[in-house]
Scaffold this motif. Sequence first.
Motif, PDB file in Angstrom:
ATOM      1  N   ALA A   1       0.829  -1.204   0.000  1.00 45.18           N
ATOM      2  CA  ALA A   1       0.000   0.000   0.000  1.00 45.18           C
ATOM      3  C   ALA A   1       0.867   1.260   0.000  1.00 45.18           C
ATOM      4  O   ALA A   1       0.576   2.230  -0.694  1.00 45.18           O
ATOM      5  N   TYR A   2       1.952   1.233   0.774  1.00 46.04           N
ATOM      6  CA  TYR A   2       2.848   2.386   0.826  1.00 46.04           C
ATOM      7  C   TYR A   2       3.503   2.649  -0.535  1.00 46.04           C
ATOM      8  O   TYR A   2       3.570   3.783  -0.987  1.00 46.04           O
ATOM      9  N   LYS A   3       3.982   1.576  -1.179  1.00 44.36           N
ATOM     10  CA  LYS A   3       4.639   1.749  -2.476  1.00 44.36           C
ATOM     11  C   LYS A   3       3.647   2.253  -3.526  1.00 44.36           C
ATOM     12  O   LYS A   3       3.989   3.104  -4.344  1.00 44.36           O
ATOM     13  N   ALA A   4       2.418   1.753  -3.506  1.00 47.66           N
ATOM     14  CA  ALA A   4       1.396   2.214  -4.451  1.00 47.66           C
ATOM     15  C   ALA A   4       1.034   3.668  -4.171  1.00 47.66           C
ATOM     16  O   ALA A   4       0.847   4.455  -5.109  1.00 47.66           O
ATOM     17  N   TRP A   5       0.953   4.037  -2.897  1.00 41.76           N
ATOM     18  CA  TRP A   5       0.644   5.423  -2.541  1.00 41.76           C
ATOM     19  C   TRP A   5       1.760   6.352  -2.995  1.00 41.76           C
ATOM     20  O   TRP A   5       1.515   7.435  -3.515  1.00 41.76           O
ATOM     21  N   LYS A   6       2.998   5.914  -2.786  1.00 40.15           N
ATOM     22  CA  LYS A   6       4.143   6.727  -3.184  1.00 40.15           C
ATOM     23  C   LYS A   6       4.177   6.906  -4.700  1.00 40.15           C
ATOM     24  O   LYS A   6       4.458   7.994  -5.198  1.00 40.15           O
ATOM     25  N   LYS A   7       3.888   5.832  -5.431  1.00 46.71           N
ATOM     26  CA  LYS A   7       3.863   5.888  -6.890  1.00 46.71           C
ATOM     27  C   LYS A   7       2.755   6.821  -7.377  1.00 46.71           C
ATOM     28  O   LYS A   7       2.940   7.580  -8.318  1.00 46.71           O
ATOM     29  N   GLU A   8       1.599   6.758  -6.734  1.00 52.93           N
ATOM     30  CA  GLU A   8       0.465   7.609  -7.087  1.00 52.93           C
ATOM     31  C   GLU A   8       0.772   9.075  -6.766  1.00 52.93           C
ATOM     32  O   GLU A   8       0.391   9.970  -7.497  1.00 52.93           O
ATOM     33  N   LYS A   9       1.474   9.300  -5.666  1.00 53.61           N
ATOM     34  CA  LYS A   9       1.804  10.654  -5.241  1.00 53.61           C
ATOM     35  C   LYS A   9       2.791  11.325  -6.204  1.00 53.61           C
ATOM     36  O   LYS A   9       2.718  12.525  -6.431  1.00 53.61           O
ATOM     37  N   ASP A  10       3.709  10.537  -6.749  1.00 59.15           N
ATOM     38  CA  ASP A  10       4.734  11.092  -7.631  1.00 59.15           C
ATOM     39  C   ASP A  10       4.187  11.523  -8.988  1.00 59.15           C
ATOM     40  O   ASP A  10       4.819  12.289  -9.683  1.00 59.15           O
ATOM     41  N   ARG A  11       3.003  11.026  -9.349  1.00 59.52           N
ATOM     42  CA  ARG A  11       2.421  11.432 -10.630  1.00 59.52           C
ATOM     43  C   ARG A  11       1.938  12.797 -10.589  1.00 59.52           C
ATOM     44  O   ARG A  11       1.571  13.657 -10.391  1.00 59.52           O
TER      45      ARG A  11
END
Length: 54
Positions: A44-54
């Motif tokens: 969940a953290y990695k997906a959130w981080k990836k989503e945030k960077d967009r």
Amino acid sequence: MRHIYIRGIMSLIWLAAAIVSGVSGNLQMAGLYVILGGAFLYSAYKAWKKEKDR
């Protein structure tokens, strides 16, 4: 974004199961549940981080 929430909720469920198993004395299952909860939380953290960077 919904998948991040689902993974976060699943990690909380696994960690709650780990606490219940630990209190009841089943330490092997508690360890397994901690690992599973950590995996879901990390995902969940990695997906959130990836989503945030967009």
